[in-house]
Scaffold this active site. Structure first.
Site, PDB file in Angstrom:
ATOM      1  N   ASN A   9       4.306   0.956   0.566  1.00 30.82           N
ATOM      2  CA  ASN A   9       3.417   2.010  -0.279  1.00 30.82           C
ATOM      3  C   ASN A   9       3.020   1.981   0.852  1.00 30.82           C
ATOM      4  O   ASN A   9       1.310   1.527   1.509  1.00 30.82           O
ATOM      5  CB  ASN A   9       2.551   1.059  -1.047  1.00 30.82           C
ATOM      6  CG  ASN A   9       1.517   2.240  -1.818  1.00 30.82           C
ATOM      7  OD1 ASN A   9       1.707   3.815  -1.205  1.00 30.82           O
ATOM      8  ND2 ASN A   9       0.655   1.520  -2.438  1.00 30.82           N
ATOM      9  N   LYS A  11       0.364   4.709   0.795  1.00 27.48           N
ATOM     10  CA  LYS A  11      -1.475   4.956   0.416  1.00 27.48           C
ATOM     11  C   LYS A  11      -1.429   6.118   1.178  1.00 27.48           C
ATOM     12  O   LYS A  11      -0.967   7.227   1.801  1.00 27.48           O
ATOM     13  CB  LYS A  11      -2.233   3.583   0.125  1.00 27.48           C
ATOM     14  CG  LYS A  11      -1.590   2.616  -0.107  1.00 27.48           C
ATOM     15  CD  LYS A  11      -2.841   1.488  -0.507  1.00 27.48           C
ATOM     16  CE  LYS A  11      -2.379  -0.082  -0.932  1.00 27.48           C
ATOM     17  NZ  LYS A  11      -3.012  -0.788  -1.166  1.00 27.48           N
ATOM     18  N   HIS A  93      -0.833   2.933 -10.314  1.00 26.47           N
ATOM     19  CA  HIS A  93      -0.798   1.897  -9.419  1.00 26.47           C
ATOM     20  C   HIS A  93      -2.197   1.462  -9.473  1.00 26.47           C
ATOM     21  O   HIS A  93      -3.205   2.198 -10.302  1.00 26.47           O
ATOM     22  CB  HIS A  93      -0.561   2.731  -7.758  1.00 26.47           C
ATOM     23  CG  HIS A  93      -1.400   1.739  -6.953  1.00 26.47           C
ATOM     24  ND1 HIS A  93      -2.707   1.326  -6.423  1.00 26.47           N
ATOM     25  CD2 HIS A  93      -0.268   1.130  -6.281  1.00 26.47           C
ATOM     26  CE1 HIS A  93      -2.243   0.445  -5.552  1.00 26.47           C
ATOM     27  NE2 HIS A  93      -1.168  -0.279  -4.898  1.00 26.47           N
ATOM     28  N   GLU A  95      -4.808   1.677  -8.191  1.00 30.90           N
ATOM     29  CA  GLU A  95      -6.031   2.002  -7.503  1.00 30.90           C
ATOM     30  C   GLU A  95      -5.716   3.935  -8.773  1.00 30.90           C
ATOM     31  O   GLU A  95      -7.407   4.329  -7.710  1.00 30.90           O
ATOM     32  CB  GLU A  95      -5.924   2.638  -5.707  1.00 30.90           C
ATOM     33  CG  GLU A  95      -6.052   1.545  -5.276  1.00 30.90           C
ATOM     34  CD  GLU A  95      -4.772   1.465  -3.735  1.00 30.90           C
ATOM     35  OE1 GLU A  95      -4.921   2.307  -3.014  1.00 30.90           O
ATOM     36  OE2 GLU A  95      -4.853   0.265  -3.320  1.00 30.90           O
ATOM     37  N   GLU A 167       1.445  -6.595  -9.945  1.00 34.87           N
ATOM     38  CA  GLU A 167       0.361  -6.172  -8.857  1.00 34.87           C
ATOM     39  C   GLU A 167      -1.183  -6.560  -9.302  1.00 34.87           C
ATOM     40  O   GLU A 167      -1.944  -5.781  -9.843  1.00 34.87           O
ATOM     41  CB  GLU A 167       0.517  -4.971  -8.753  1.00 34.87           C
ATOM     42  CG  GLU A 167       1.996  -4.282  -7.746  1.00 34.87           C
ATOM     43  CD  GLU A 167       1.640  -3.457  -6.865  1.00 34.87           C
ATOM     44  OE1 GLU A 167       2.148  -3.712  -5.408  1.00 34.87           O
ATOM     45  OE2 GLU A 167       0.565  -2.278  -6.958  1.00 34.87           O
ATOM     46  N   GLY A 173      -4.763  -5.476  -0.788  1.00 37.16           N
ATOM     47  CA  GLY A 173      -5.904  -4.818  -0.298  1.00 37.16           C
ATOM     48  C   GLY A 173      -6.788  -6.359   0.781  1.00 37.16           C
ATOM     49  O   GLY A 173      -7.582  -6.238   0.970  1.00 37.16           O
ATOM     50  N   SER A 214      -1.159  -7.696  -1.231  1.00 42.53           N
ATOM     51  CA  SER A 214      -0.798  -8.672  -0.247  1.00 42.53           C
ATOM     52  C   SER A 214       0.445  -9.852   0.590  1.00 42.53           C
ATOM     53  O   SER A 214       0.245 -11.026   0.739  1.00 42.53           O
ATOM     54  CB  SER A 214      -2.156  -9.931   0.064  1.00 42.53           C
ATOM     55  OG  SER A 214      -2.972  -9.162  -0.139  1.00 42.53           O
TER      56      SER A 214
HETATM   57  C1  PEP Z   1      -0.200  -1.733  -3.636  1.00 43.16           C
HETATM   58  O1  PEP Z   1      -0.563  -1.451  -2.381  1.00 43.16           O
HETATM   59  O2  PEP Z   1       1.061  -1.897  -3.801  1.00 43.16           O
HETATM   60  C2  PEP Z   1       0.262  -3.444  -2.653  1.00 43.16           C
HETATM   61  C3  PEP Z   1       0.325  -4.427  -2.872  1.00 43.16           C
HETATM   62  O3  PEP Z   1      -1.088  -3.001  -1.352  1.00 43.16           O
HETATM   63  P1  PEP Z   1      -1.094  -4.351   0.116  1.00 43.16           P
HETATM   64  O4  PEP Z   1       0.247  -5.045   0.191  1.00 43.16           O
HETATM   65  O5  PEP Z   1      -2.220  -4.030   0.692  1.00 43.16           O
HETATM   66  O6  PEP Z   1      -2.668  -5.235  -0.622  1.00 43.16           O
END
Ligand code: PEP
Length: 266
Positions: A9, A11, A93, A95, A167, A173, A214
């Site tokens: 992803n 983003k 997601h 976000e 998640e 992040g 992460s």
């Molecule tokens: C994500 O964007 O779904 C995600 C898990 O980001 P990160 O790996 O940066 O935590």
């Protein structure tokens, strides 16, 4: 046997000028037929990434899709507009839940649209930190699943390659991850909720559940050592070819071991 999936992803990173080269580099560094690879760039980079990945066996995904096919929805993108650009889509997601206030009901409509349009959905679910700390993580995720999946047809979802990404919001992040044991317990709880709450029965076993939050090449093996986890949805680390190479290599080891344990060719 469920596939091993590493989904990137990106983003709101990369531009049409640099996304194709990054995608091509990642494809070349991650050639592993046992692992399903997907790259989800921003909308404006989809064409460049698609062109760079021709013949490379790497899926291209969007990071969102509107639930209607056309109309007065300024700034939105429909499934028909993604035709020829993407074959996967990330939905729900955290976000977008946080910044665009996407509800489970809306995400459910997007899911139905994705499936009817031939886009393979990755549905994201996960709890906030205080929800985990107060012992409500499983309940929160089960509510997200019921809200998005009620009214969606199980056979169509399974036939459309439906994937779930667990998640935990506090791990995205932040450099902080769930423990592998907690992530595995949640993957099992997710399949239990599909089987019992949503009445999917045995079909729940076919749904790949990814862990996201992460994930890096240094920690992915811990998650993939858990049989209930089928790969990763990766944000920050997915922009780095070395990281992608390490994560896909770990997934390939696990894919081969799982195939051998089931007496199947990898
Ligand atoms: C994500 O964007 O779904 C995600 C898990 O980001 P990160 O790996 O940066 O935590």
């Amino acid at each position: 046997m469920r596939p091993l999936i590493i989904a990137a992803n990106w983003k709101m990173n990369t531009t049409p000028a640099d996304a194709g080269e990054l995608a091509a580099t990642i494809a070349a560094r991650t050639e592993e037929p046992t692992v399903t690879r997907v790259i989800c760039p921003p909308y404006v980079c989809l064409a460049a990434v698609r062109d760079a990945l021709v013949g490379k066996n790497v899926g291209v995904g969007a990071q969102n899709v509107h639930h209607e096919l056309a109309g007065a929805y300024t700034g939105e993108v429909s499934a028909s507009q993604l035709n020829g650009l993407a074959t996967w889509v990330i939905l729900g997601h955290s976000e977008r839940r946080r910044d665009q206030f996407e509800s489970d009901a809306l995400i459910g409509k997007k899911l139905a649209r994705a499936i009817s349009s031939g886009l393979r959905p990755i549905l994201c679910v996960g709890e906030l930190l205080d929800e985990r700390e107060s012992g409500r993580a499983v309940e929160v995720v089960a509510t997200q699943l019921r809200g998005a999946l009620a009214g969606n047809d199980v056979d169509a979802l399974i036939g459309g390659g439906f994937v779930i990404a667990y998640e935990p919001v506090w791990a995205i992040g932040t450099g902080r991850t769930a423990s592998a044991a907690d992530a595995a317990a949640m993957a099992e709880a997710i399949r239990a909720a599909l089987a019992a709450d949503l009445g999917w029965g045995k079909a729940a076993d076919a749904v790949p559940v990814l862990y996201g939050g992460s994930v890096t090449s240094a920690n992915i093996a811990e998650f993939l050592a858990e049989h209930s986890i089928d790969g990763g949805l990766v944000g920050g680390a997915s922009l780095k070819p070395d990281e992608m190479a390490g994560m896909v290599a770990s997934a390939a080891v696990v894919a081969k071991a799982r195939a051998a344990a089931e007496g199947k060719p990898a």
